[in-house]
Design an enzyme around this catalytic site. Sequence first.
Site, short mmCIF file in Angstrom:
data_model
loop_
_atom_site.label_atom_id
_atom_site.label_comp_id
_atom_site.label_asym_id
_atom_site.label_seq_id
_atom_site.Cartn_x
_atom_site.Cartn_y
_atom_site.Cartn_z
N SER A 122 0.82 -1.16 0.04
CA SER A 122 0.14 0.11 0.07
C SER A 122 0.87 1.21 0.11
O SER A 122 0.42 2.32 -0.63
CB SER A 122 -1.01 0.09 1.28
N PHE A 179 -3.20 10.39 -0.98
CA PHE A 179 -4.02 10.61 -2.20
C PHE A 179 -5.34 10.84 -1.43
O PHE A 179 -5.87 9.81 -0.92
CB PHE A 179 -4.17 9.18 -2.75
N GLY A 219 -17.81 7.28 -0.07
CA GLY A 219 -16.76 6.27 -0.46
C GLY A 219 -16.86 5.69 -1.84
O GLY A 219 -16.10 5.76 -2.68
N GLN A 225 -4.81 -36.99 2.95
CA GLN A 225 -5.44 -36.36 1.69
C GLN A 225 -6.41 -35.03 2.03
O GLN A 225 -6.19 -34.17 1.02
CB GLN A 225 -6.65 -37.30 1.17
N GLU A 234 -10.10 0.92 -3.01
CA GLU A 234 -9.77 0.90 -4.39
C GLU A 234 -10.87 0.47 -5.11
O GLU A 234 -10.77 -0.44 -6.11
CB GLU A 234 -8.47 0.10 -4.77
N HIS A 291 -15.57 -4.77 -3.75
CA HIS A 291 -15.73 -6.06 -4.66
C HIS A 291 -17.09 -6.01 -5.28
O HIS A 291 -17.24 -6.28 -6.42
CB HIS A 291 -15.71 -7.36 -3.81
N ASP A 292 -18.00 -5.24 -4.49
CA ASP A 292 -19.33 -5.07 -5.12
C ASP A 292 -19.10 -4.12 -6.56
O ASP A 292 -19.82 -4.36 -7.32
CB ASP A 292 -20.39 -4.37 -4.24
P1 FAD Z 1 -19.40 2.38 1.25
O1 FAD Z 1 -19.35 3.16 -0.33
O2 FAD Z 1 -20.36 2.88 2.00
O3 FAD Z 1 -19.92 0.93 1.20
C1 FAD Z 1 -20.57 0.16 2.24
C2 FAD Z 1 -20.98 -1.22 1.51
O4 FAD Z 1 -22.03 -0.62 0.61
C3 FAD Z 1 -19.96 -1.85 0.57
O5 FAD Z 1 -20.04 -3.26 0.86
C4 FAD Z 1 -20.04 -1.56 -0.68
O6 FAD Z 1 -19.73 -2.45 -1.61
C5 FAD Z 1 -21.60 -1.40 -0.87
N1 FAD Z 1 -22.20 -0.08 -2.00
C6 FAD Z 1 -22.00 0.62 -2.02
N2 FAD Z 1 -22.57 1.26 -3.21
C7 FAD Z 1 -23.13 0.23 -3.82
C8 FAD Z 1 -24.12 -0.27 -4.95
N3 FAD Z 1 -24.19 0.86 -5.83
N4 FAD Z 1 -24.31 -1.15 -5.27
C9 FAD Z 1 -23.98 -2.23 -4.30
N5 FAD Z 1 -23.35 -2.25 -3.30
C10 FAD Z 1 -23.03 -0.98 -2.83
N6 FAD Z 1 -9.41 6.26 0.03
C11 FAD Z 1 -8.68 7.20 -0.28
O7 FAD Z 1 -9.08 8.07 -1.07
N7 FAD Z 1 -7.31 7.17 -0.19
C12 FAD Z 1 -6.57 6.37 0.49
O8 FAD Z 1 -5.36 6.31 0.53
C13 FAD Z 1 -7.40 5.26 1.09
N8 FAD Z 1 -6.60 3.97 1.68
C14 FAD Z 1 -7.74 3.36 2.61
C15 FAD Z 1 -7.02 2.58 3.53
C16 FAD Z 1 -7.75 1.64 4.30
C17 FAD Z 1 -7.34 0.84 5.23
C18 FAD Z 1 -9.07 1.63 3.98
C19 FAD Z 1 -10.00 0.73 4.72
C20 FAD Z 1 -9.90 2.40 3.19
C21 FAD Z 1 -9.34 3.30 2.39
N9 FAD Z 1 -9.59 4.30 1.40
C22 FAD Z 1 -8.85 5.22 1.02
C23 FAD Z 1 -11.20 4.38 1.29
C24 FAD Z 1 -11.73 3.43 0.46
O9 FAD Z 1 -11.21 3.37 -0.89
C25 FAD Z 1 -13.15 3.32 0.71
O10 FAD Z 1 -13.39 2.73 1.94
C26 FAD Z 1 -13.95 2.54 -0.24
O11 FAD Z 1 -14.24 3.18 -1.60
C27 FAD Z 1 -15.45 2.11 0.02
O12 FAD Z 1 -16.14 3.30 0.45
P2 FAD Z 1 -16.76 3.17 2.16
O13 FAD Z 1 -15.96 2.50 3.00
O14 FAD Z 1 -17.47 4.63 2.28
O15 FAD Z 1 -17.92 2.39 1.84
#
Ligand code: FAD
Length: 387
Positions: A90, A128, A136, A282, A366, A369-370
């Site tokens: 990372s 970044f 998110g 096995q 990044e 998965h969804d």
């Molecule tokens: P949400 O968007 O709130 O999602 C919650 C759940 O809802 C997830 O399971 C998601 O798949 C699901 N969901 C959301 N929308 C939909 C949809 N349309 N259809 C179906 N399911 C959906 N970000 C940066 O900018 N810079 C970084 O350096 C960075 N580093 C990180 C380091 C760590 C340790 C972590 C945990 C995260 C980091 N992130 C960073 C942020 C990361 O990119 C976000 O956590 C990620 O994009 C998901 O956003 P969220 O956590 O707000 O989840």
Amino acid sequence: MLDIVQLEQDLDQEERMIRDTAREFVEEHVKPDIAEHFEEGTFPTELIPKMGELGFYAPNLEGYGSPNVSETAYGLLMQELEAGDSGLRSMASVQGALVMYPIHAYGSEEQKEEWLPKLGQGEAVGCFGLTEPEHGSNPSGMETYAERDSDGYVLNGSKTWITNSPIADVAVVWARDRSAEDEPVRGFLVETDRDGVTTNKITEKLSLRASITGEIGLNDVRVPEENVLPGVSGMKGPLSCLTQARYGIAWGAVGAARDSFEEARQYAQDREQFGGPIGRFQLQQQKLAEMATQITLAQLLAYRVAELKERGDLRPAHISLAKRNNVRMARDQSRVAREMLGGNGITTDYSPMRHMANMETVYTYEGTHDIHTLVLGEELTGIPAYE
Ligand code: FAD
């Protein structure tokens, strides 16, 4: 080291050299202390310049000190680093793909000359800032904004989950430019010692513990016009950086799975139950066979994506497929490896559970998965299903 279909045979000299350098670095400087860092929730910051010296930050870029190595060499580097720990990969992904890449692709000549050599050498750390507390998976809904001031911009807003923000010298902050029509997203280089910038650390993590994560608070932060990335406007800016980083993750996750596999394979030979090594059963062999198969398939996908990237044919759907598959594979297979280690497998003495915990972050950041599933769904049907 696992390589059943002999991919190693086709590596050129440069690729072998980079892979071996990274592998030796991980053996010598990472493996001895990484479990302790994971437990303590710290990153081995003394390795940051060392990683720069060895050329681990964006070596696939050209110029300003970067040697422009092949995409396969870059992928192998990510793989070896993540075999050490996802926190290490990372660090290299953020510094290289998310900070150096946008400066290289969209920066002014002055910005490139000022930042790329320092970041490449690990003399400066970058972060970044895209994700926000309320945005998110849908970063285009971002609320952080910039407004024109007499000789530059004033930034307000907050970013969260930002890898390395508490130790960064500079942040690439993505914000809406309220002074322009349609309020396009622009990239701003924000030095973290500017008035109004705060970078609180997030401490409660149970995953990616050997990596520093924080927020970025922006409270009337003034930046001069020269700090705007001039070459891009709109979501293409951050999304193109994410494509670069996701490419490295697709490779890196295979490294975490491979390290878990090697730990389990060794354990199966050493650990005796019922009068002999557990590897003679096995059931244990079936687990190893399945892990080796899944890792090999993911590895082949990584090599294919490297070819597409090398010849300029890489598209976001390719990256979504590779990131989605390879991270899920590593998440599943590190759990199987953990299982093979019995009770010892839940300790930090062995790597699989650490990798397994890390994969929860890698599965989520990044693009979750969804979200990658939806990208593929759109590719396959032509119908976007995000909203
Ligand atoms: P949400 O968007 O709130 O999602 C919650 C759940 O809802 C997830 O399971 C998601 O798949 C699901 N969901 C959301 N929308 C939909 C949809 N349309 N259809 C179906 N399911 C959906 N970000 C940066 O900018 N810079 C970084 O350096 C960075 N580093 C990180 C380091 C760590 C340790 C972590 C945990 C995260 C980091 N992130 C960073 C942020 C990361 O990119 C976000 O956590 C990620 O994009 C998901 O956003 P969220 O956590 O707000 O989840």
